[in-house]
Scaffold this motif. Sequence first.
Motif, short mmCIF file in Angstrom:
data_model
loop_
_atom_site.label_atom_id
_atom_site.label_comp_id
_atom_site.label_asym_id
_atom_site.label_seq_id
_atom_site.Cartn_x
_atom_site.Cartn_y
_atom_site.Cartn_z
N ARG A 109 35.39 37.93 58.98
CA ARG A 109 36.49 38.16 58.04
C ARG A 109 37.28 36.89 57.74
N SER A 110 37.60 36.11 58.76
CA SER A 110 38.47 34.95 58.55
C SER A 110 37.83 33.94 57.61
N ARG A 111 36.53 33.85 57.60
CA ARG A 111 35.85 32.87 56.75
C ARG A 111 35.89 33.27 55.28
N PHE A 112 36.09 34.56 55.02
CA PHE A 112 36.21 35.03 53.64
C PHE A 112 37.66 35.09 53.19
N ASP A 113 38.59 35.29 54.12
CA ASP A 113 40.00 35.47 53.76
C ASP A 113 40.84 34.21 53.89
N ASP A 114 40.43 33.28 54.75
CA ASP A 114 41.22 32.08 55.01
C ASP A 114 40.75 30.96 54.08
N VAL A 115 41.64 30.54 53.17
CA VAL A 115 41.29 29.47 52.23
C VAL A 115 40.86 28.21 52.97
N GLY A 116 41.44 27.98 54.12
CA GLY A 116 41.10 26.79 54.90
C GLY A 116 39.67 26.79 55.41
N GLN A 117 39.03 27.96 55.42
CA GLN A 117 37.64 28.05 55.89
C GLN A 117 36.65 28.31 54.76
N SER A 118 37.14 28.33 53.52
CA SER A 118 36.28 28.70 52.39
C SER A 118 35.18 27.68 52.13
N SER A 119 35.31 26.47 52.67
CA SER A 119 34.26 25.47 52.47
C SER A 119 32.98 25.85 53.20
N SER A 120 33.04 26.87 54.05
CA SER A 120 31.84 27.32 54.75
C SER A 120 31.15 28.46 54.00
N LEU A 121 31.57 28.69 52.75
CA LEU A 121 30.94 29.73 51.93
C LEU A 121 30.15 29.10 50.79
N ILE A 122 29.11 29.79 50.37
CA ILE A 122 28.35 29.40 49.18
C ILE A 122 28.44 30.55 48.19
N PHE A 123 28.75 30.23 46.94
CA PHE A 123 28.91 31.24 45.90
C PHE A 123 27.72 31.18 44.95
N LEU A 124 27.09 32.33 44.73
CA LEU A 124 25.90 32.40 43.89
C LEU A 124 26.18 33.29 42.68
N GLN A 125 25.55 32.96 41.56
CA GLN A 125 25.61 33.80 40.38
C GLN A 125 24.20 33.95 39.82
N LEU A 126 23.76 35.18 39.67
CA LEU A 126 22.43 35.45 39.13
C LEU A 126 22.58 36.07 37.75
N SER A 127 21.88 35.50 36.78
CA SER A 127 21.93 36.01 35.41
C SER A 127 20.60 35.72 34.73
N GLN A 128 20.40 36.35 33.57
CA GLN A 128 19.17 36.10 32.83
C GLN A 128 19.21 34.69 32.25
N SER A 129 18.09 34.00 32.31
CA SER A 129 18.04 32.61 31.85
C SER A 129 18.34 32.52 30.36
N THR A 130 19.16 31.54 30.01
CA THR A 130 19.47 31.28 28.60
C THR A 130 18.99 29.89 28.18
N MET A 131 18.54 29.08 29.15
CA MET A 131 18.04 27.73 28.86
C MET A 131 16.62 27.61 29.39
N SER A 132 15.82 26.84 28.68
CA SER A 132 14.42 26.68 29.08
C SER A 132 14.26 25.79 30.30
N ARG A 133 15.26 24.96 30.58
CA ARG A 133 15.19 24.03 31.71
C ARG A 133 16.34 24.29 32.68
N ASP A 134 16.05 24.17 33.97
CA ASP A 134 17.13 24.24 34.94
C ASP A 134 17.74 22.85 35.09
#
Length: 244
Positions: A109-134
């Motif tokens: 919990r603390s790693r998700f709620d404490d801003v001071g520990q947020s650097s230990s999180l990775i945020f992902l976003q999945l969506s349909q591709s809109t560009m031919s190249r990554d």
Amino acid sequence: MAGPARNLSAAEEAPLLSNRFVYRLTVVIAVLALLTAAISISGHWFGQRIALAGHTDSTEELLIRIGQDKLELPANTIRFRDQRRVGITERVDLYLTWPELEGYSAGLRSRFDDVGQSSSLIFLQLSQSTMSRDMSGRLEPIYSKLFDGAPQQAAFGLMLHRLRADSGYGSETVLTGRVAGAPDYVVRCVLPATDDRATSGDCQRDIHIGQDLTLLYRFSSALLKDWQHIDAAVRLFVQNRLAK
């Protein structure tokens, strides 16, 4: 005198509380008891919701379809409440601990709620591709045309490329790294002046995955030392959750 005496005797023998009064009192007590129970239950429910603050510790697998791809994602890895549902969607946002790649739980919990520990999180976003190249595919045809001066050697085997002021990328820089048997690693970062000013989303990179998905992920510049492991790990995380 018999009349008054009879009336007095009847008054003495009458019950202190009438049946009607007792009935009404019983109803009031019952209603109060129900209200108390309802308040207790709702208070507990709201208390849990407040404590979770939009998170969930449920590991139920949700089947989500984005374009041509289907994913089976644990509910506790999905960042936003309204995205935790089965069905078709345009995108889904995830958050994972690093290096465990786990979703929200009471123990974490603390790693998700404490801003001071947020650097230990990775945020992902999945969506349909809109560009031919990554991002790696855009290095030569796009980013290289916007570089300002020669690249500089950075830490962790990366090269730093500054972008022209008119590039439209503001204060971002491009970091690249050699990967054996694969296109160069490319990530865009807003590098902090000092390490202690790093945020949870200093750097971002996108890759193509599945049949037609773009996986964009953001992480702290404090984790750049692990760039190769992060890239491989998030790719594998999503690949393992693509429905066969």
